[in-house]
Design an enzyme around this catalytic site. Structure first.
Site, PDB file in Angstrom:
ATOM      1  N   CYS A 223       0.954  -1.086   0.126  1.00 29.04           N
ATOM      2  CA  CYS A 223      -0.024   0.067   0.016  1.00 29.04           C
ATOM      3  C   CYS A 223       0.895   1.185  -0.070  1.00 29.04           C
ATOM      4  O   CYS A 223       2.115   1.188   0.768  1.00 29.04           O
ATOM      5  CB  CYS A 223      -0.998   0.054   1.292  1.00 29.04           C
ATOM      6  SG  CYS A 223      -1.812   1.349   1.377  1.00 29.04           S
TER       7      CYS A 223
ATOM      8  N   HIS B 280      -8.845  -4.065  -1.993  1.00 25.59           N
ATOM      9  CA  HIS B 280      -7.927  -3.305  -1.146  1.00 25.59           C
ATOM     10  C   HIS B 280      -8.339  -1.823  -1.227  1.00 25.59           C
ATOM     11  O   HIS B 280      -8.525  -1.187   0.102  1.00 25.59           O
ATOM     12  CB  HIS B 280      -6.430  -3.232  -1.638  1.00 25.59           C
ATOM     13  CG  HIS B 280      -5.625  -2.615  -0.996  1.00 25.59           C
ATOM     14  ND1 HIS B 280      -4.588  -3.119  -0.388  1.00 25.59           N
ATOM     15  CD2 HIS B 280      -5.350  -1.147  -0.774  1.00 25.59           C
ATOM     16  CE1 HIS B 280      -3.752  -2.161   0.068  1.00 25.59           C
ATOM     17  NE2 HIS B 280      -4.165  -1.001  -0.246  1.00 25.59           N
ATOM     18  N   GLU B 281      -8.904  -1.238  -2.346  1.00 26.05           N
ATOM     19  CA  GLU B 281      -9.245   0.046  -2.193  1.00 26.05           C
ATOM     20  C   GLU B 281     -10.511   0.511  -1.437  1.00 26.05           C
ATOM     21  O   GLU B 281     -10.943   1.444  -0.817  1.00 26.05           O
ATOM     22  CB  GLU B 281      -9.214   0.790  -3.712  1.00 26.05           C
ATOM     23  CG  GLU B 281      -7.938   0.416  -4.455  1.00 26.05           C
ATOM     24  CD  GLU B 281      -6.736   1.139  -3.891  1.00 26.05           C
ATOM     25  OE1 GLU B 281      -6.897   2.062  -2.955  1.00 26.05           O
ATOM     26  OE2 GLU B 281      -5.587   0.547  -3.858  1.00 26.05           O
TER      27      GLU B 281
ATOM     28  N   HIS C  45     -10.401   0.817   1.932  1.00 27.29           N
ATOM     29  CA  HIS C  45      -9.637   2.388   2.159  1.00 27.29           C
ATOM     30  C   HIS C  45     -10.898   3.258   2.446  1.00 27.29           C
ATOM     31  O   HIS C  45     -10.701   4.093   3.142  1.00 27.29           O
ATOM     32  CB  HIS C  45      -8.572   2.881   1.134  1.00 27.29           C
ATOM     33  CG  HIS C  45      -7.196   2.592   1.259  1.00 27.29           C
ATOM     34  ND1 HIS C  45      -6.591   2.850   2.224  1.00 27.29           N
ATOM     35  CD2 HIS C  45      -6.369   2.147   0.359  1.00 27.29           C
ATOM     36  CE1 HIS C  45      -5.132   2.412   2.073  1.00 27.29           C
ATOM     37  NE2 HIS C  45      -5.266   1.845   0.868  1.00 27.29           N
TER      38      HIS C  45
HETATM   39 NI    NI Z   1      -3.638   1.081  -0.036  1.00 30.53          NI
END
Ligand code: NI
Length: 184
Positions: free
Chosen positions: A112, A155-156, A159
């Site tokens: 990341c 993953h995003e 976030h």
């Molecule tokens: Ni990330």
């Protein structure tokens, strides 16, 4: 050449723990510019010469919250090593509508741009997901992604909900359930 004018927050920054807000349309010009800057940054970061010259870590995804902007937007740019072309995605207000039962993980570990330290361990991800989202004009779209792109999307999306990949690694046993998932 100038690098795009973006500053990526480090994991120590509490802003990264915020849940990002739904985006309304039409997009402001500044938002559009940030989208293009973020994609450009990711592409440059995957160019070995440029990455070395400017000391960039290669990345294939960025969420707006990593730039300190709590909007539900993320971008992906992933270079195809065979063709040298980029697969690009601009995803606004994503909602996952279905996901595979099969789980996968990145064998060499996830990375990341906000986590500036090596982190070992398995981050369990769905092998395939389908999501609804909006494009830059506010049109409602649907996309199905798989394998490494599916991992990047998850993953995003994490976030956007204030979650970092390191949160998903079992602290006591970082390689827990390894044999129940497929390594990619
Ligand atoms: Ni990330």
């Amino acid at each position: 050449m100038n690098l795009p004018n973006i500053k990526i927050l480090d994991e120590k920054d509490k802003i990264l723990r915020k849940v990002s807000k739904e985006v309304t349309f039409p997009l402001e010009d500044a938002t559009k510019q940030t989208i293009f800057d973020a994609i450009n940054y990711l592409k440059l970061s995957q160019d070995e010469e440029i990455a070395e010259k400017y000391d960039l870590r290669p990345g294939m995804g960025l969420a707006f919250i990593q730039l300190g902007i709590p909007k539900r937007i993320f971008v992906i740019a992933n270079k195809d090593e065979d063709t040298g072309k980029f697969e690009e995605h601009i995803i606004i207000n994503p909602v996952i509508t279905s996901q595979s039962e099969e789980m996968i993980y990145v064998g060499e570990g996830e990375g990341c741009l906000s986590v500036n330290r090596p982190v070992d361990g398995i981050v369990p991800r769905c092998a395939r997901i389908t999501l609804n989202y909006q494009d830059m004009d506010g049109n409602h779209k649907k996309i199905r992604v798989r394998e490494d792109i599916a991992i990047a999307f998850q993953h995003e999306i994490d976030h956007l909900n204030g979650i970092l990949f390191v949160d998903k690694i079992d602290k006591k046993n970082p390689f827990k359930n390894k044999d129940k998932m497929r390594e990619i």
